[in-house]
Scaffold this motif. Structure first.
Motif, PDB file in Angstrom:
ATOM      1  N   LYS A   7       0.838  -1.204   0.000  1.00  0.00           N
ATOM      2  CA  LYS A   7       0.000   0.000   0.000  1.00  0.00           C
ATOM      3  C   LYS A   7       0.874   1.255   0.000  1.00  0.00           C
ATOM      4  O   LYS A   7       0.608   2.214  -0.735  1.00  0.00           O
ATOM      5  N   HIS A 478      -1.301  -6.393   9.520  1.00  0.00           N
ATOM      6  CA  HIS A 478      -2.167  -6.242   8.354  1.00  0.00           C
ATOM      7  C   HIS A 478      -3.568  -5.858   8.796  1.00  0.00           C
ATOM      8  O   HIS A 478      -4.214  -4.987   8.197  1.00  0.00           O
ATOM      9  N   ALA A 482      -5.698  -2.426   8.059  1.00  0.00           N
ATOM     10  CA  ALA A 482      -7.012  -2.558   7.422  1.00  0.00           C
ATOM     11  C   ALA A 482      -8.087  -1.873   8.255  1.00  0.00           C
ATOM     12  O   ALA A 482      -8.993  -1.217   7.723  1.00  0.00           O
ATOM     13  N   GLU A 485      -7.584   1.926   7.595  1.00  0.00           N
ATOM     14  CA  GLU A 485      -7.917   2.438   6.266  1.00  0.00           C
ATOM     15  C   GLU A 485      -9.358   2.135   5.848  1.00  0.00           C
ATOM     16  O   GLU A 485      -9.990   2.918   5.162  1.00  0.00           O
ATOM     17  N   MET A 490      -8.017  -0.397   1.213  1.00  0.00           N
ATOM     18  CA  MET A 490      -6.988  -1.443   1.172  1.00  0.00           C
ATOM     19  C   MET A 490      -6.964  -2.176  -0.170  1.00  0.00           C
ATOM     20  O   MET A 490      -6.001  -2.869  -0.474  1.00  0.00           O
TER      21      MET A 490
END
Length: 533
Positions: A7, A478, A482, A485, A490
């Protein structure tokens, strides 16, 4: 769904493309301002084709202000004395990548256009790598994947973004500075060498990229000093107390000797490129010789090579930079403190307020940490137990809190901030601090409140990871990104909280507007020769 690193890399690339688009559109729609600054002479023999005009249309807005110098040096070398203010690392890379591109595109576009393409590609790739290194450094220092991620996203839209894309050395300097800091945070082998000697390479390259690169040596010195005080000396003291034969006492001091040798070698390796550059400058401008420049480059008011007519040549230590900054740009203590420069002071005000307020608060809240130079408290417990009985007050919600790991970065950025206030053209402060230190991004990542994702998004994220995680373990970091965001972001290469999320409070809105506003306005003004940072 992208991983946090993927990302970051995609957003770093997307932000560069966005800046290229803004400068192209603004350069087409807005007429250039006559800034009355240095413009690189054009070779009258250089042909210009339709393809060259297309290159100028797409990236011509990047060649403004000091970018004229960098492209000039990449194309012609150090033809004038004032060019010595711009260090050679970046233009050399641009030149040699330009040679490679020219072997492919030489039949279509001229070498000048090739250099513009070369500098654009180089800065995109270097910027992406600098974002990656900043991410690794931030994880190590902040010890929080969420804050490290937010810091790098902010870096990708920093207030001086146009200078990280134009033919300037900011991206390269940021990469070398962050990498030096990263190498100095690695766990060292205590007994044989306290410093990874490879940290000398990025430090040395930073010193021939920008003048303030020499300050990066401080991280190497401090890492060695801290390691000896916190680890080597306690180990020596412990072994001394348990010795049965005093005759081997000199052997206990061997780790200090090896640390000193390692530090000496590291510094020698780091300063060697800088010494080479200064030697080249001296022989180029201070030793009488024929310059052999083409005629179109000699029609100028600037001092040419081989004239040996400059005062700095007669100094006991003939370094050109200070003289050139003073002579050609009027740089000196408080020389910029004039009423007509108030707009430039206002441009630099946000970054100075953010850094000075938070860093000085960190030092104020950690006076003991300041007095012990950022060393761990248990090293001086015997002092505090007798003279300072009260426990230090905790400041968990402020930048850096009571964490000693921030000390060296705070001191570094404060030194640069005060140096900017006293010596440099004040509008340069934004890009100087944005490329030299990660502290701005760490401060803002601790202040910006992104807020939780909507419940539906949260449920979608949990369900996605539940299905994805069948038979495999999902990394916790992770999931944390997530949650930060949201599921839509994502799966997007360019959507992040800084551009797609409405901030819930004034402080967060200010940071968002400051970063994005300076990015857009700065790109528009810069690409048309209007004054900016």
């Amino acid at each position: 769904m992208y991983s946090p690193r993927q990302k970051i890399m995609w957003f770093a690339f997307s932000s560069r493309v966005f800046i290229l688009l803004i400068q192209m559109v603004s350069n087409i729609l807005i007429p250039d301002h006559d800034a009355k600054v240095f413009i690189s002479p054009e070779d009258p023999a250089l042909r210009s084709s339709k393809a060259d005009n297309i290159v100028q249309l797409f990236v011509g807005g990047m060649k403004r202000w000091d970018a004229q110098y960098f492209i000039h040096i990449a194309q012609y070398g150090y033809t004038y004395e004032n060019c010595l203010a711009f260090f050679p690392m970046f233009p050399l890379i641009v030149r040699y990548v330009g040679y490679i591109l020219s072997s492919v595109l030489g039949s279509v576009i001229n070498f000048h256009s090739t250099l513009l393409i070369s500098s654009t590609i180089i800065n995109i790739l270097i910027f992406m790598k600098s974002a990656d290194i900043l991410h690794k450094l931030s994880i190590r220092v902040l010890r929080s994947e969420s804050r490290a991620y937010k810091s790098v996203i902010l870096y990708c839209v920093n207030p001086a973004s146009i200078f990280f894309s134009a033919p300037y050395s900011e991206s390269l300097f940021a990469l070398m500075s962050f990498y030096t800091m990263f190498k100095c945070t690695e766990n060292e082998t205590l007994r044989f060498a306290n410093i990874d000697i490879l940290s000398a390479l990025p430090a040395g390259f930073s010193m021939i990229t920008r003048s303030n690169g020499v300050i990066n040596l401080g991280f190497i010195f401090y890492a060695s000093f801290k390691n000896v005080i916190e680890r080597t000396l306690p180990e020596i003291a412990y072994k001394y107390r348990t010795l049965k034969h005093r005759i081997i006492i000199p052997v206990l001091l061997l780790p200090i000797f090896t640390s000193t040798v390692a530090l000496f070698l590291t510094v020698i390796v780091a300063i060697f490129p800088f010494v080479l550059v200064q030697t080249y400058n001296y022989f180029k401008f201070c030793v009488p010789n024929d310059h052999n420049l083409p005629e179109f480059l000699t029609i100028t008011e600037y001092l040419l090579p081989g004239t040996a007519a400059s005062p700095w040549c007669n100094n006991s230590l003939p370094l050109s930079y200070s003289y050139i900054q003073r002579h050609y740009w009027g740089v000196g203590p408080f020389e910029y403190y004039k009423l007509k420069q108030i707009p430039n002071f206002m441009l630099a005000l946000p970054i100075l307020v953010l850094i000075l307020y938070n860093c000085l608060s960190y030092l104020k809240n950690n006076m003991r940490l300041l007095l012990r130079l950022g060393l761990k408290e248990n090293i001086f417990n015997f002092i505090y137990s007798s003279k300072m009985g009260n426990r230090q007050k905790q400041y968990s919600k402020t930048f850096g809190a009571n964490d000693p790991v921030f000390f060296v970065y705070v001191v570094h950025v404060l030194f640069l901030s005060f140096f900017c206030l006293v010596f440099v053209h004040i509008q340069v402060t934004t890009r100087l601090l944005a490329s030299a230190s990660p502290v701005l991004y760490w401060i803002c990542s601790s202040k910006i409140n992104v807020g939780p994702t909507p419940t539906s998004d949260q449920n979608t994220i949990n369900e996605h990871f539940r299905r994805l995680g069948i038979g495999k373990r999902i990394p916790s970091h992770h999931l944390s990104i997530a949650n930060l965001e949201g599921v839509d972001n994502m799966y997007s290469k360019w959507k992040t909280f800084i551009v797609s999320r409405k901030m819930p409070d004034f402080q967060s809105q200010f940071i968002q507007c400051y970063f994005l506003g300076y990015l857009v306005i700065g790109t528009v003004l810069f690409s048309n020769f209007y004054p900016w940072t």
